[in-house]
Design an enzyme around this catalytic site. Structure first.
Site, mmCIF file in Angstrom:
data_model
loop_
_atom_site.group_PDB
_atom_site.id
_atom_site.type_symbol
_atom_site.label_atom_id
_atom_site.label_comp_id
_atom_site.label_asym_id
_atom_site.label_seq_id
_atom_site.Cartn_x
_atom_site.Cartn_y
_atom_site.Cartn_z
ATOM 1 N N SER A 52 -0.597 -5.433 5.977
ATOM 2 C CA SER A 52 -1.528 -6.625 6.645
ATOM 3 C C SER A 52 -0.613 -8.036 6.643
ATOM 4 O O SER A 52 -1.387 -8.448 7.119
ATOM 5 C CB SER A 52 -2.113 -6.729 5.205
ATOM 6 O OG SER A 52 -1.460 -7.137 3.831
ATOM 7 N N HIS A 64 0.262 -12.625 0.473
ATOM 8 C CA HIS A 64 0.025 -12.526 2.603
ATOM 9 C C HIS A 64 0.364 -14.525 2.346
ATOM 10 O O HIS A 64 0.248 -15.242 1.674
ATOM 11 C CB HIS A 64 -1.979 -12.933 2.293
ATOM 12 C CG HIS A 64 -1.823 -11.192 1.718
ATOM 13 N ND1 HIS A 64 -2.898 -10.358 0.968
ATOM 14 C CD2 HIS A 64 -1.440 -9.955 3.420
ATOM 15 C CE1 HIS A 64 -2.220 -8.953 0.894
ATOM 16 N NE2 HIS A 64 -1.806 -8.781 2.418
ATOM 17 N N ASP A 106 -3.688 -14.995 -4.958
ATOM 18 C CA ASP A 106 -2.637 -13.659 -4.051
ATOM 19 C C ASP A 106 -1.337 -14.482 -3.432
ATOM 20 O O ASP A 106 -1.084 -15.476 -2.680
ATOM 21 C CB ASP A 106 -3.538 -14.022 -3.081
ATOM 22 C CG ASP A 106 -3.051 -12.762 -1.353
ATOM 23 O OD1 ASP A 106 -1.776 -12.790 -2.222
ATOM 24 O OD2 ASP A 106 -3.782 -12.170 -0.098
#
Length: 460
Positions: free
Chosen positions: A198, A442, A439
Site C-alpha cells: 500500500s 501511510h 495512521d
C-alpha cells in the site's frame, strides 16, 4: 478450506497421459472412436488450463520464457517452477521450524557483495526539508480524480496545510524541477509499473496525480481496482500501473482487498505469478518491507508436495523473498532495455518519545518535520536495511536504489493520522483517544510520496 499442493500436479497428469499414449502405441490396441475422442478432449483441457496459468494482461500478452531445468535435489527449489497455488483460503497442513534450506538458483548470477554502481555525482538522499509555500504542492488534492480516501487528508478534516508545502533539498546539489510534459515524454510508448504494498500504491497514486492534469479527460482512463490497476494516456501511448504484490513473491495475501489474514504463507522460491505481470513493463518500481514486520511467516516450498510449511521470522522471510526477486532481476533484466528501481523502507512514526523524549503519543497532531539531522526511529529497522543493501549490491547497475528512508524519517507531520476514511466503526473509547487510531504509516497526498517521485524523475 484450500490445502496446498504444488502446481506441478497438472504437469504430472500430462506426463501420465503421455505414458498411457506410448503404451497404447506399443500395444496398438484398437480403441473405440468414442474413447479416442474422450482422450483428446482431456488432453486439450489440461493444456488449456496450463496456458491460463501463464496468461498476463490481455493488452500486453507475450509468451513467458521458460528455461530448461534439470530436476533439483530434494532440498532445493528453483525459481521458474510453476508456482504453488496460494489464495486467502489456503492453509498449511502442518508447520515445522525453518530448516535453513535455501533456494538453488539455476542462473548462478547472484554475486552477493559486489559493490553497487552509483552514477550520481551527489548524494540526493542526504539533505533537509525546506518550506516552499509558493512552489509546493505540485498539484491540489481536490483536482485529482484518482485520489485515495485513505490519503486525502484535507478532504477528511485536516486543516493545517503545512505538510503540503515542503520540498526536499539535497545537501550539495539540487533536484531537477518537476516537469510534467518532460515526464510524459520519458514515458511515451512505455509501461511504468509500481509493484509492492500500500505504500507503493500511495507512490503510484501520487504519480498519477502528478501526471493526469495535462491529459484531457476523454483521452485518459483508469481500469477498475484489481491486482493490476492501469492508468492509460492515449496521447502518449503510455500507462502508469500498480501491481499489488506486498511480499514480492507469491503469497496468500495477494488479493488486493481481502488480505488481512491470521497466517501469512509465502512461496519463498517463486516470483512466477507476479513476474508474468511485470516482466513486460519498461520501467519497474519495487518496494517491500512493512508486511515483514507483522510476525512470523510460513514457507511453502515449490517442491513440497504434502502442504507442510516451515515457520520463519519476518526478517528471514524477507531475505528469502528478496533473493528470489533479485534472481529474477539478474536473469531477466537488460539495463539497456529495462529500468528497475527499488524504493527502500518507508518509516513509521508510532512513538512520539523517539523524537520528543518523555512524551506520549505518536504522529497525531504533529505539524512540522523533525529538524535533528540524522534522526533515526524504530520505524526503520537497521538489520533489515543492511540485508536489503547486501542483496541489492549483488545486482550492480541492473537496479537503481531510491533511498527514501532517511529523508522520510524527518516527516512525522506527513501521515494521515486521524484524517482519512475509516473502513471500520470506531468505538467510543477510540474516539476519545485520537492517537489510538492514528495512521502513522501511510502518507497524506499531496506530500512526501511526491518527493519520492521527484527522485524517480531525476533518475529516468
Amino acid at each position: 478450506m484450500n490445502f496446498l499442493f504444488p502446481c506441478s500436479l497438472s504437469v504430472s497428469l500430462f506426463l501420465s497421459i503421455s505414458i498411457m499414449t506410448q503404451r497404447w502405441h506399443k500395444k496398438r490396441t484398437q480403441l473405440p472412436l468414442l474413447a479416442l475422442v474422450l482422450f483428446v478432449f482431456i488432453l486439450s483441457t489440461i493444456l488449456y488450463s496450463e496456458s491460463n496459468i501463464h496468461r498476463i494482461h490481455q493488452n500486453h500478452a507475450h509468451p513467458v520464457d521458460h528455461h530448461r531445468q534439470s530436476t533439483p535435489p530434494a532440498n532445493y527449489s528453483i525459481l521458474k517452477r510453476p508456482p504453488v497455488i496460494l489464495d486467502r483460503f489456503s492453509k498449511c497442513r502442518s508447520t515445522v521450524k525453518y530448516s535453513g534450506r535455501k533456494a538453488r538458483w539455476d542462473t548462478g548470477r547472484l554475486d552477493l557483495g559486489r559493490p553497487q554502481l552509483n552514477e550520481e555525482s551527489c548524494d540526493l538522499f542526504t539533505g533537509k526539508w525546506v518550506f516552499a509555500n509558493s512552489s509546493y504542492p505540485l498539484y491540489n488534492e481536490s483536482d485529482c480524480p484518482y485520489m485515495s480516501d485513505q490519503l486525502a487528508c484535507h478532504k477528511h478534516g485536516r486543516r493545517d496545510w503545512g505538510y503540503q508545502h515542503w520540498r526536499w533539498q539535497p545537501e550539495n546539489c539540487n533536484l531537477k524541477r518537476w516537469n510534467v510534459i518532460e515526464m510524459w515524454e520519458k514515458l511515451r510508448g512505455k509501461r511504468l509499473m509500481f509493484v509492492g504494498d500500500s505504500l507503493n500504491r500511495g507512490q503510484w497514486i501520487s504519480m498519477v496525480c502528478l501526471l493526469q492534469s495535462v491529459i484531457p479527460a476523454d483521452k485518459r482512463s483508469m481500469s477498475p481496482n484489481a491486482p493490476l490497476t492501469i492508468f492509460r494516456a492515449e496521447e502518449y501511448n503510455a500507462t502508469v500501473e500498480f501491481l499489488w504484490a506486498p511480499l514480492l513473491i507469491e503469497s496468500n495475501s495477494d488479493d488486493p482487498v481481502n488480505h488481512r489474514l491470521d497466517e501469512r504463507i509465502i512461496c519463498p522460491d517463486s516470483v512466477f505469478k507476479h513476474a508474468a505481470q511485470w516482466e513486460h513493463a519498461d520501467i519497474l518500481v519495487f518496494n517491500t518491507y512493512l508486511w515483514w514486520r507483522q510476525g512470523p511467516v510460513m514457507l511453502l516450498w515449490s517442491s513440497e508436495a504434502n502442504g507442510v510449511c516451515e515457520e520463519i521470522d519476518g526478517l528471514g522471510g524477507m531475505q528469502l523473498a528478496m533473493e528470489a526477486w533479485a534472481n529474477w532481476v539478474a536473469s531477466n533484466v537488460d539495463p539497456l532495455k529495462k529500468q528497475v528501481f527499488f524504493v527502500t523502507m518507508s518509516p513509521t512514526h508510532l512513538w512520539k518519545r523517539e523524537w520528543e523524549p518523555e512524551s506520549e503519543g505518536n504522529c497525531y497532531n504533529e505539524t512540522n518535520p523533525i529538524t535533528d539531522t540524522g534522526y533515526w526511529g524504530s520505524g526503520s529497522d537497521l538489520p533489515t536495511m543492511n540485508m536489503v543493501e547486501k542483496v541489492l549490491s549483488s545486482l550492480g547497475s541492473k537496479v537503481t536504489v531510491i533511498n527514501i528512508t532517511q529523508l522520510s524519517e524527518y516527516r512525522k507531520d506527513g501521515h494521515p493520522s486521524i484524517y482519512r476514511k475509516f473502513w471500520e466503526t470506531l468505538s467510543p473509547k477510540q474516539l476519545a483517544n485520537p492517537a489510538s487510531y492514528s495512521d502513522c504509516i501511510h502518507w497524506c497526498l499531496p506530500g512526501v510520496p511526491d518527493i519520492w517521485n521527484e527522485l524517480l524523475f531525476q533518475f529516468l
